[in-house]
Design a protein around this motif. Sequence first.
Motif, PDB file in Angstrom:
ATOM      1  N   ASP A 159     -10.872   6.577  -0.017  1.00 29.80           N
ATOM      2  CA  ASP A 159      -9.663   7.212  -0.095  1.00 29.80           C
ATOM      3  C   ASP A 159      -9.802   8.670  -0.214  1.00 29.80           C
ATOM      4  O   ASP A 159     -10.751   9.245  -0.428  1.00 29.80           O
ATOM      5  CB  ASP A 159      -8.622   6.464  -1.420  1.00 29.80           C
ATOM      6  CG  ASP A 159      -7.968   5.330  -0.821  1.00 29.80           C
ATOM      7  OD1 ASP A 159      -7.449   5.193  -0.102  1.00 29.80           O
ATOM      8  OD2 ASP A 159      -8.349   4.398  -1.758  1.00 29.80           O
ATOM      9  N   SER A 185       0.871  -1.270   0.073  1.00 36.23           N
ATOM     10  CA  SER A 185      -0.002   0.085  -0.085  1.00 36.23           C
ATOM     11  C   SER A 185       0.937   1.450   0.082  1.00 36.23           C
ATOM     12  O   SER A 185       2.335   1.163  -0.023  1.00 36.23           O
ATOM     13  CB  SER A 185      -1.042  -0.097   1.159  1.00 36.23           C
ATOM     14  OG  SER A 185      -0.056   0.054   2.511  1.00 36.23           O
ATOM     15  N   ASN A 188      -6.201   4.433   5.744  1.00 32.46           N
ATOM     16  CA  ASN A 188      -7.759   4.554   5.450  1.00 32.46           C
ATOM     17  C   ASN A 188      -8.270   2.973   5.235  1.00 32.46           C
ATOM     18  O   ASN A 188      -9.292   2.554   5.001  1.00 32.46           O
ATOM     19  CB  ASN A 188      -7.964   5.037   4.118  1.00 32.46           C
ATOM     20  CG  ASN A 188      -7.998   6.523   4.308  1.00 32.46           C
ATOM     21  OD1 ASN A 188      -8.592   6.886   5.208  1.00 32.46           O
ATOM     22  ND2 ASN A 188      -7.432   7.196   3.185  1.00 32.46           N
ATOM     23  N   THR A 194      -7.380  -1.907  -4.620  1.00 36.64           N
ATOM     24  CA  THR A 194      -8.164  -1.386  -3.764  1.00 36.64           C
ATOM     25  C   THR A 194      -9.262  -2.220  -3.840  1.00 36.64           C
ATOM     26  O   THR A 194      -9.828  -2.463  -4.982  1.00 36.64           O
ATOM     27  CB  THR A 194      -8.282   0.111  -3.388  1.00 36.64           C
ATOM     28  OG1 THR A 194      -8.838   0.360  -4.891  1.00 36.64           O
ATOM     29  CG2 THR A 194      -7.170   0.907  -3.277  1.00 36.64           C
ATOM     30  N   ALA A 227      -7.882  -0.044   1.223  1.00 40.83           N
ATOM     31  CA  ALA A 227      -7.529   0.999   0.683  1.00 40.83           C
ATOM     32  C   ALA A 227      -6.355   1.553   0.281  1.00 40.83           C
ATOM     33  O   ALA A 227      -5.314   0.581   0.516  1.00 40.83           O
ATOM     34  CB  ALA A 227      -8.009   2.227   1.900  1.00 40.83           C
ATOM     35  N   LEU A 228      -6.039   2.651  -0.365  1.00 41.92           N
ATOM     36  CA  LEU A 228      -4.759   2.753  -1.042  1.00 41.92           C
ATOM     37  C   LEU A 228      -3.666   2.993   0.239  1.00 41.92           C
ATOM     38  O   LEU A 228      -2.504   2.664   0.065  1.00 41.92           O
ATOM     39  CB  LEU A 228      -4.916   4.294  -1.880  1.00 41.92           C
ATOM     40  CG  LEU A 228      -5.557   3.951  -3.072  1.00 41.92           C
ATOM     41  CD1 LEU A 228      -5.629   5.473  -3.671  1.00 41.92           C
ATOM     42  CD2 LEU A 228      -4.743   3.300  -4.004  1.00 41.92           C
ATOM     43  N   THR A 229      -3.956   3.568   1.294  1.00 42.31           N
ATOM     44  CA  THR A 229      -3.258   3.723   2.344  1.00 42.31           C
ATOM     45  C   THR A 229      -3.459   3.048   3.636  1.00 42.31           C
ATOM     46  O   THR A 229      -4.820   2.873   3.692  1.00 42.31           O
ATOM     47  CB  THR A 229      -3.287   5.447   2.953  1.00 42.31           C
ATOM     48  OG1 THR A 229      -4.301   5.550   3.321  1.00 42.31           O
ATOM     49  CG2 THR A 229      -2.570   6.336   1.848  1.00 42.31           C
ATOM     50  N   ASP A 269      -4.385  10.638  -2.379  1.00 45.65           N
ATOM     51  CA  ASP A 269      -3.797   9.610  -2.991  1.00 45.65           C
ATOM     52  C   ASP A 269      -4.595   8.901  -4.267  1.00 45.65           C
ATOM     53  O   ASP A 269      -3.951   8.526  -5.356  1.00 45.65           O
ATOM     54  CB  ASP A 269      -4.087   8.420  -2.070  1.00 45.65           C
ATOM     55  CG  ASP A 269      -3.255   8.650  -0.595  1.00 45.65           C
ATOM     56  OD1 ASP A 269      -2.060   8.702  -0.717  1.00 45.65           O
ATOM     57  OD2 ASP A 269      -3.906   8.834   0.125  1.00 45.65           O
TER      58      ASP A 269
END
Lengths: 271, 271
Positions: B206, A173, B123, B222, B118-120, B210
């Motif tokens: 997100d 990620s 999240n 994701t 999620a991307l990060t 990002d």
Amino acid sequence: MSSEEVQTYLKSADSAINRHKERAHYDVETIHSIISTTPVAHVSFIPDPSNPKPVVLPMIARVGTFPGDAEPAVYIHGYVSARLFRPQTGRSEPATRDSDEGLPVCIAATKIDNLVLALTPFNHSYDYRSAVVHGTATLLDPGTRDDPMNRDEIIYAMRLITDGIVPGRWENSRVPPDEGEIASTRILKVRIDSASAKIRAKGVSDDAKDLNDEKTTGRVWTGVIPYVEVLGEPRPAESNKIAHVPEYISGYVREHNEKAQVTSKGGLTST
Amino acid sequence: MSSEEVQTYLKSADSAINRHKERAHYDVETIHSIISTTPVAHVSFIPDPSNPKPVVLPMIARVGTFPGDAEPAVYIHGYVSARLFRPQTGRSEPATRDSDEGLPVCIAATKIDNLVLALTPFNHSYDYRSAVVHGTATLLDPGTRDDPMNRDEIIYAMRLITDGIVPGRWENSRVPPDEGEIASTRILKVRIDSASAKIRAKGVSDDAKDLNDEKTTGRVWTGVIPYVEVLGEPRPAESNKIAHVPEYISGYVREHNEKAQVTSKGGLTST
């Protein structure tokens, strides 16, 4: 006590299991594995000691030993109200400095393995595994940009929790977390004061008086129904740009489901 | 307030949800359905008010309105230590007479619907449904053979809990419970003082920073992974004498699994 030396947690008045002692376990491996394979733990605390009422909330809990620490701790993530820490310190700031005692918490993680259908309602039960930790929580205060605190440990815990959702997810990620993300992340570190696990895995257990009654045994089916937590087919987000589900995800789903079925000692129904 | 009149629980300082208010629910139907479809709830209490440390234990919880009662209550079953009631009464007998206040408890029931990737890491989340009840527990004291108490309500609660494992199980098992079974059954009746539910069902969310970064979106998959609790093929006990799994059991397993898959909005993987 270091995590290498200690193989069992000490029994305390809090953690000792007095009923069904044959189901009790105090070894570190059993307790940690129950916590770390349960997607949600339940964390209880007392928001206001002057009005002793308990609160219990669902949170993510994972066990880990931060490099340099002598003992494993439970890291928990979830919505942490400022009120958790106010009563301990008498002020509105979180209790994070070493001088603060921290907040007494109790964490339970439970996994049901089988619904157990016996001859009588009284002997109905679950096969299950549960772990209960009694500990003391402190908030990992990130400090400020100019005066950062606990950064390495917050990132350690974020990684532990993210990889606890899907192994390998952290490095797949967008990392590292940025300043705003670290400042907004609330992680509680729980020092383990005592802990125990309880495991029931014996299926149906009926009383002789019912087993010997043909009127009952001729009418009542007995057995177990496996209770299995499986992961479904991953579904991409609308905003996802990657054509295929990566192997570290699909492989984990496969592995999780195979293990879940073995653990419950049963196959899935073909619905 | 009667169960017909009251459609929502009052918000109290205990139950009000202050963060993610858009996820909050106070209606009776949502709260009851989360509790009654969760195989295990987590019940917290304070064993010793003079040393305020919380305890949380797994128990079976079901909501029901005993005929004649004005309001629904939560009936909980599990190992109930005498210590739960000692602090309230200052004596070793359970607090069950009307003059006793009862024990403050908090009950949480949580169902995970999806793992949210999620991307990060920040999240990452779960889609979930949780219910939290703040209430006051009293033990349904069965009294003695010569001086029986609460018998109808204990049997009502035993039936509620047994049929909560598999619908129809009560009348298909050896009933009614005998004197010894009733005397040994510990049911707590919890008066609901306040309650709330929290539901997240929005999948991946997100941040624009990002989503607009092609280096991130070009690398990070994701989406959600459904988390589904299914029932496996029923397995007869060694002592079982009934040739085939009865239809009320196999039908329930089928129905449970179909509903679980619909609820998670995902299909099972074909492992």
